[in-house]
Write an enzyme that holds these catalytic residues in place. Structure first.
Site, PDB file in Angstrom:
ATOM      1  N   HIS A 189       0.885  -1.170   0.000  1.00 42.12           N
ATOM      2  CA  HIS A 189       0.000   0.000   0.000  1.00 42.12           C
ATOM      3  C   HIS A 189       0.923   1.220   0.000  1.00 42.12           C
ATOM      4  O   HIS A 189       2.066   1.148   0.432  1.00 42.12           O
ATOM      5  CB  HIS A 189      -0.937  -0.044   1.213  1.00 42.12           C
ATOM      6  CG  HIS A 189      -2.010  -1.088   1.066  1.00 42.12           C
ATOM      7  ND1 HIS A 189      -3.295  -0.787   0.707  1.00 42.12           N
ATOM      8  CD2 HIS A 189      -1.974  -2.442   1.192  1.00 42.12           C
ATOM      9  CE1 HIS A 189      -4.010  -1.900   0.638  1.00 42.12           C
ATOM     10  NE2 HIS A 189      -3.233  -2.928   0.927  1.00 42.12           N
ATOM     11  N   CYS A 226      -7.958  -1.064   3.549  1.00 43.27           N
ATOM     12  CA  CYS A 226      -8.508  -2.229   4.232  1.00 43.27           C
ATOM     13  C   CYS A 226      -9.466  -1.720   5.293  1.00 43.27           C
ATOM     14  O   CYS A 226      -9.085  -0.901   6.128  1.00 43.27           O
ATOM     15  CB  CYS A 226      -7.408  -3.078   4.874  1.00 43.27           C
ATOM     16  SG  CYS A 226      -8.094  -4.458   5.811  1.00 43.27           S
TER      17      CYS A 226
HETATM   18  P1  HMG Z   1     -16.867 -14.875  12.786  1.00 42.88           P
HETATM   19  O1  HMG Z   1     -17.957 -13.959  13.214  1.00 42.88           O
HETATM   20  O2  HMG Z   1     -15.841 -15.276  13.796  1.00 42.88           O
HETATM   21  O3  HMG Z   1     -17.479 -16.145  12.071  1.00 42.88           O
HETATM   22  O4  HMG Z   1     -16.130 -14.176  11.557  1.00 42.88           O
HETATM   23  P2  HMG Z   1     -18.016 -17.510  12.658  1.00 42.88           P
HETATM   24  O5  HMG Z   1     -17.186 -18.601  12.091  1.00 42.88           O
HETATM   25  O6  HMG Z   1     -18.138 -17.402  14.159  1.00 42.88           O
HETATM   26  O7  HMG Z   1     -19.495 -17.597  12.033  1.00 42.88           O
HETATM   27  C1  HMG Z   1     -20.484 -16.642  12.370  1.00 42.88           C
HETATM   28  C2  HMG Z   1     -21.568 -16.621  11.317  1.00 42.88           C
HETATM   29  O8  HMG Z   1     -21.023 -16.133  10.083  1.00 42.88           O
HETATM   30  C3  HMG Z   1     -22.158 -17.988  10.976  1.00 42.88           C
HETATM   31  O9  HMG Z   1     -23.523 -17.784  10.631  1.00 42.88           O
HETATM   32  C4  HMG Z   1     -21.407 -18.403   9.733  1.00 42.88           C
HETATM   33  O10 HMG Z   1     -22.120 -19.293   8.895  1.00 42.88           O
HETATM   34  C5  HMG Z   1     -21.247 -17.066   9.031  1.00 42.88           C
HETATM   35  P3  HMG Z   1     -24.702 -18.203  11.630  1.00 42.88           P
HETATM   36  O11 HMG Z   1     -24.499 -19.674  11.834  1.00 42.88           O
HETATM   37  O12 HMG Z   1     -24.436 -17.385  12.855  1.00 42.88           O
HETATM   38  O13 HMG Z   1     -25.916 -17.809  10.857  1.00 42.88           O
HETATM   39  N1  HMG Z   1     -20.057 -17.089   8.176  1.00 42.88           N
HETATM   40  C6  HMG Z   1     -20.043 -16.791   6.870  1.00 42.88           C
HETATM   41  N2  HMG Z   1     -21.002 -16.402   6.004  1.00 42.88           N
HETATM   42  C7  HMG Z   1     -20.648 -16.202   4.735  1.00 42.88           C
HETATM   43  N3  HMG Z   1     -19.377 -16.384   4.267  1.00 42.88           N
HETATM   44  C8  HMG Z   1     -18.405 -16.757   5.090  1.00 42.88           C
HETATM   45  C9  HMG Z   1     -18.721 -16.968   6.443  1.00 42.88           C
HETATM   46  N4  HMG Z   1     -17.982 -17.339   7.509  1.00 42.88           N
HETATM   47  C10 HMG Z   1     -18.814 -17.425   8.549  1.00 42.88           C
HETATM   48  N5  HMG Z   1     -17.155 -16.928   4.631  1.00 42.88           N
HETATM   49  C11 HMG Z   1     -14.848 -14.333   9.499  1.00 42.88           C
HETATM   50  C12 HMG Z   1     -14.980 -14.809  10.955  1.00 42.88           C
HETATM   51  C13 HMG Z   1     -13.496 -14.813   9.015  1.00 42.88           C
HETATM   52  C14 HMG Z   1     -15.972 -14.959   8.705  1.00 42.88           C
HETATM   53  C15 HMG Z   1     -14.966 -12.791   9.469  1.00 42.88           C
HETATM   54  O14 HMG Z   1     -14.028 -12.269  10.362  1.00 42.88           O
HETATM   55  C16 HMG Z   1     -14.714 -12.211   8.097  1.00 42.88           C
HETATM   56  O15 HMG Z   1     -15.511 -12.401   7.182  1.00 42.88           O
HETATM   57  N6  HMG Z   1     -13.594 -11.475   7.934  1.00 42.88           N
HETATM   58  C17 HMG Z   1     -13.231 -10.919   6.635  1.00 42.88           C
HETATM   59  C18 HMG Z   1     -12.496  -9.610   6.798  1.00 42.88           C
HETATM   60  C19 HMG Z   1     -12.022  -9.137   5.441  1.00 42.88           C
HETATM   61  O16 HMG Z   1     -12.488  -9.551   4.392  1.00 42.88           O
HETATM   62  N7  HMG Z   1     -11.025  -8.207   5.470  1.00 42.88           N
HETATM   63  C20 HMG Z   1     -10.460  -7.661   4.256  1.00 42.88           C
HETATM   64  C21 HMG Z   1      -9.587  -8.629   3.504  1.00 42.88           C
HETATM   65  S1  HMG Z   1      -7.944  -8.773   4.174  1.00 42.88           S
HETATM   66  C22 HMG Z   1      -7.069  -7.474   3.429  1.00 42.88           C
HETATM   67  O17 HMG Z   1      -7.650  -6.608   2.808  1.00 42.88           O
HETATM   68  C23 HMG Z   1      -5.572  -7.496   3.520  1.00 42.88           C
HETATM   69  C24 HMG Z   1      -4.899  -7.887   2.186  1.00 42.88           C
HETATM   70  O18 HMG Z   1      -5.240  -6.976   1.155  1.00 42.88           O
HETATM   71  C25 HMG Z   1      -3.357  -7.912   2.351  1.00 42.88           C
HETATM   72  C26 HMG Z   1      -2.796  -6.629   3.021  1.00 42.88           C
HETATM   73  O19 HMG Z   1      -2.975  -5.520   2.480  1.00 42.88           O
HETATM   74  O20 HMG Z   1      -2.187  -6.801   4.075  1.00 42.88           O
HETATM   75  C27 HMG Z   1      -5.330  -9.283   1.738  1.00 42.88           C
HETATM   76 MG    MG Z   2      -4.285  -5.042   0.849  1.00 44.36          MG
END
Ligand code: HMG
Ligand code: MG
Length: 307
Positions: free
Chosen positions: A216, A247
């Site tokens: 970034h 992010c």
């Molecule tokens: P959580 O709340 O701990 O999830 O989130 P959970 O496992 O406890 O599940 C809770 C509920 O969410 C459940 O539903 C699951 O089914 C549902 P319920 O049974 O309560 O109805 N669920 C989902 N639904 C749809 N799709 C899924 C999913 N997973 C669980 N995949 C979780 C944990 C990882 C899901 C959450 O923290 C999350 O989605 N995080 C994503 C954050 C993100 O996308 N950040 C940006 C990307 S990283 C980035 O940009 C950095 C990068 O560019 C590199 C850099 O620059 O360093 C890559």
């Molecule tokens: Mg990134």
């Protein structure tokens, strides 16, 4: 690896992240048809790897909640472009596999604070969450990228020790990731730090061929850092068209290195990428209009003013 006369690689693979890292951070919701057109335009400009979206929890990243609608709109690209998607857990993998996606990326953190804020897990429990994802994706004949965030500095924890990054990177690599992408999530890295990390990873058994860089541009160091990485032998560089990005879970993360800024440097160095700068700039200028604000890329602005 083919090497140019000056020790730089002859060819670089640009891993385009604008449609995912860029759009995930936009306040405005971009209609799915606009996203599909964006990806098509990026492909037409010659980008061969375009990260399309994320199968994360829709409440965590509402801007990418339309992943199920977007992927089918990109079906016609599948035989000429790689369209990886982010997948944090098995639920995300199920969603991605159901749509035929076979190139996925898991995303870990080198720091505890960001692991907790971005994944609701500790560093080690996130690795445990990724293990079955990587194994199942590989069983399906897939390709897995492992992102590692906060490789240089973290907004809550400060400078991140190289040894701490190496431990998590090595663990991700040993899960079976085909490649790693080293994320400077908040853009604080400088070239000496980049080379120190790459060298330490090599010493720990992670070869340069498996490493990409993801800068970034918060402090304007992304290009200098990229050049240092290329001199070290890295040939995969992440960038985002028009410099979109950030992010949502890392305060002070601004946009990624702009693909056009990267391309200006690579073209000047005679390094091949297969990407057409004019077409890409036109795409980013078009996307900036859709978003209602100018592109932060200096190259996009310079080339647009010429017209
Ligand atoms: P959580 O709340 O701990 O999830 O989130 P959970 O496992 O406890 O599940 C809770 C509920 O969410 C459940 O539903 C699951 O089914 C549902 P319920 O049974 O309560 O109805 N669920 C989902 N639904 C749809 N799709 C899924 C999913 N997973 C669980 N995949 C979780 C944990 C990882 C899901 C959450 O923290 C999350 O989605 N995080 C994503 C954050 C993100 O996308 N950040 C940006 C990307 S990283 C980035 O940009 C950095 C990068 O560019 C590199 C850099 O620059 O360093 C890559
Ligand atoms: Mg990134």
């Amino acid at each position: 690896m083919e090497v140019g006369t000056d020790g730089l690689p002859a060819r670089v693979r640009i891993y385009e992240v604008g449609a995912r890292d860029g759009l995930q951070n936009e306040k405005a919701t971009v209609p799915v048809e606009v996203k599909a057109e964006f990806v098509h335009r990026l492909a037409d400009a010659g980008l061969g790897t375009i990260e399309a979206t994320s199968f994360v929890h829709p409440k965590w990243v509402p801007q990418l909640a339309d992943a199920e609608q977007l992927l089918p709109l990109l079906d016609d690209l599948a035989d000429r472009v790689s369209l990886p998607v982010l997948v944090p857990n098995e639920r995300g993998l199920d969603r991605a596999l159901a749509l035929g996606a076979r190139r996925i990326a898991v995303f870990g953190s080198a720091t505890e604070t960001f692991a907790s804020r971005n994944l609701n897990r500790t560093v080690d429990s996130s690795l445990a969450m990724f293990a079955p994802v990587v194994a199942r994706a590989k069983d399906e004949g897939g390709h897995v990228r492992g992102y590692l965030s906060m490789c240089f500095g973290d907004p809550w924890e400060g400078a991140v020790p190289v040894g701490q990054v190496v431990r998590v990177a090595k663990a991700l690599y040993e899960l079976g990731c085909d490649e790693l992408s080293l994320g400077d999530t908040i853009g604080v890295a400088t070239p000496g730090h980049v080379v120190a990390l790459l060298s330490a990873l090599n010493e720990a058994g992670v070869p340069t061929e498996a490493l990409g860089v993801h800068f970034h541009d918060t402090y304007g160091q992304a290009l200098a850092n990229t050049l240092a990485a290329l001199q070290h032998g890295v040939t995969t560089v992440d960038a985002s068209a028009g410099g979109l990005g950030g992010c949502p879970y890392a305060k002070s993360a601004t946009g990624n290195l702009a693909t056009e800024d990267l391309l200006w440097m690579l073209d000047g160095l005679g390094i091949e990428t297969g990407v057409d700068l004019g077409q890409l700039t036109a795409t980013s200028a078009w996307m900036a209009e859709q978003l209602g604000r100018p592109s932060p890329s200096r190259t996009v602005r310079a080339l647009s003013h010429k017209e």
